[in-house]
Design a protein around this motif. Structure first.
Motif, PDB file in Angstrom:
ATOM      1  N   TRP A  59     -64.157  11.417 -28.619  1.00 18.09           N
ATOM      2  CA  TRP A  59     -63.360   9.838 -28.894  1.00 18.09           C
ATOM      3  C   TRP A  59     -63.039   9.497 -27.359  1.00 18.09           C
ATOM      4  CZ3 TRP A  59     -59.055   7.307 -27.809  1.00 18.09           C
ATOM      5  CH2 TRP A  59     -58.812   6.175 -28.349  1.00 18.09           C
ATOM      6  N   LEU A  60     -62.359  10.524 -26.683  1.00 20.42           N
ATOM      7  CA  LEU A  60     -61.765  10.039 -25.344  1.00 20.42           C
ATOM      8  C   LEU A  60     -63.022   9.732 -24.356  1.00 20.42           C
ATOM      9  CD1 LEU A  60     -58.883  12.721 -25.238  1.00 20.42           C
ATOM     10  CD2 LEU A  60     -58.678  10.543 -25.472  1.00 20.42           C
ATOM     11  N   PHE A  61     -63.862  10.435 -24.374  1.00 20.02           N
ATOM     12  CA  PHE A  61     -65.014  10.421 -23.417  1.00 20.02           C
ATOM     13  C   PHE A  61     -65.683   8.927 -23.584  1.00 20.02           C
ATOM     14  CE2 PHE A  61     -64.086  14.534 -21.969  1.00 20.02           C
ATOM     15  CZ  PHE A  61     -64.674  14.676 -20.525  1.00 20.02           C
ATOM     16  N   THR A  62     -65.921   8.666 -25.006  1.00 19.50           N
ATOM     17  CA  THR A  62     -66.642   7.736 -25.590  1.00 19.50           C
ATOM     18  C   THR A  62     -65.901   6.149 -25.134  1.00 19.50           C
ATOM     19  OG1 THR A  62     -67.882   8.919 -27.401  1.00 19.50           O
ATOM     20  CG2 THR A  62     -67.746   6.497 -27.485  1.00 19.50           C
ATOM     21  N   THR A  63     -64.426   6.426 -25.176  1.00 21.92           N
ATOM     22  CA  THR A  63     -63.694   5.213 -24.858  1.00 21.92           C
ATOM     23  C   THR A  63     -63.662   5.093 -23.487  1.00 21.92           C
ATOM     24  OG1 THR A  63     -62.251   5.822 -26.854  1.00 21.92           O
ATOM     25  CG2 THR A  63     -61.140   4.532 -25.152  1.00 21.92           C
TER      26      THR A  63
END
Length: 173
Positions: A59-63
């Motif tokens: 989620w963090l990397f996608t965001t």
């Protein structure tokens, strides 16, 4: 584990790898820091919505990646130019002329412009559409939009300054 403890754990666990990813995308230390900070800010606001906590890293990397893409789109839509580089392209209008103009006069003058120039100018200045959006709306090429806006500004400037003796002629300031 409290939300604050979870947040601190995520920061300590993923900050350096997120920053490295951001730096590889932005190629600039300041932008990489901003992207990383914005990603953790997004987590602080929306992270509680993630049901499967094991996917927090993804989620963090996608965001972060989506934030990077959004910034790139914004830079393309609203490019930054040094004032000295575009000075010859800027209209020459004296401060006195600007102070004497009112919005009703500008709108009346806009209505008197050739119809070819009215729509692009209104969409750009009054509705805040990008050149690309205007091209899509009017069904004309992007270069035509740029040309019509430029020529329309010139005509509008001439109309607004025609009867004003305080206005310097084009090329003077």
């Amino acid at each position: 584990m409290t939300a604050q403890q979870e947040f601190e754990l995520l920061v300590s666990r993923y900050y350096s790898t997120l920053y490295q990813f951001a730096f590889s995308l932005a190629r600039n230390e300041g932008d990489a820091c901003d992207l990383t900070q914005q990603t953790f800010y997004a987590w602080a606001r929306k992270g509680h919505q993630l049901r499967d906590r094991s996917k927090a890293k993804t989620w963090l990397f996608t965001t972060l990646y989506r934030e990077f893409l959004e910034r790139k789109r914004r830079q393309l839509r609203f490019p930054h130019f040094e004032l000295s580089a575009v000075d010859p392209d800027l209209p020459r209008i004296s401060p006195a002329t600007v102070n004497e103009l009112d919005s009703a006069e500008v709108l009346r003058s806009l209505a008197q412009l050739d119809e070819t120039f009215q729509a692009p100018l209104a969409l750009f200045y009054l509705e805040d559409h990008s050149y690309k959006e205007i091209a899509d709306i009017l069904g004309i090429p992007l270069g035509t939009v740029k040309s019509r806006i430029s020529r329309g500004i010139t005509q509008l400037h001439e109309m607004l300054t025609r009867d004003n003796p305080n206005t310097p002629k084009k090329g003077t300031a």
